[in-house]
Design a protein around this motif. Structure first.
Motif: not given
Length: 160
Positions: A153-154, A159-160
């Protein structure tokens, strides 16, 4: 409006050269357990077989390479049969003895829908179906999987 969370479809695959057990988990419950038997030949002896080589002049010919190609093709078709049972899986726990799991891992990473879905990859002893179910449940309810999800999730947010 509250976001609705879909249940995760997780699968544990215990694999060796001869058999594979695919344990599907829906939420925290076992959905179904599938057992697949491979058609991979081990050492095949033909009736009346003598030497494993033939001599033509100074050259020695054997069919070892032909047998290896046949085994590799049979192994690939077995792995593709396993991939056919993994539609819609979000997380995969791949475990088992021997080196067959490496071939399946390579094929999963090449597949567009399943690439990056392997949560864990472990060497284990020989297991029966019930032991494979227990090992899959233990992994997906354990701390190692929770940590994997946090890390994933991190990395997705970064990446976004």
């Amino acid at each position: 409006m509250k976001k609705m969370k879909l249940p995760e479809h997780r699968a544990g695959i215990w694999l060796d050269q001869e058999t594979a057990y695919i344990v599907h988990l829906e939420g925290d419950a076992v959905g179904k357990v599938e057992g697949l038997i491979s058609d991979v030949e081990s050492r095949v002896r033909m009736a009346g077989e003598g030497k494993v080589y033939a001599r033509f002049g100074h050259a020695f010919l054997d069919n070892q390479e032909k047998n290896q190609h046949r085994q590799n093709n049979q192994r690939k078709s077995f792995f593709k049969k396993i991939l056919g049972h993994l539609n819609g899986v979000n997380f995969i726990y791949l475990f088992g003895p021997g080196k067959a799991r490496y071939g399946l891992q390579r094929l999963i990473e090449k597949d567009q829908q399943l690439a990056g879905h392997i949560a864990a990859f472990e060497a284990t002893d020989r297991m029966n179906k019930q032991e494979a179910v227990a090992a899959t449940l233990a992994y997906f309810t354990g701390d190692q999987f929770k940590q994997y999800k946090k890390d994933r999730r991190r990395s997705m947010k970064a990446a976004l």
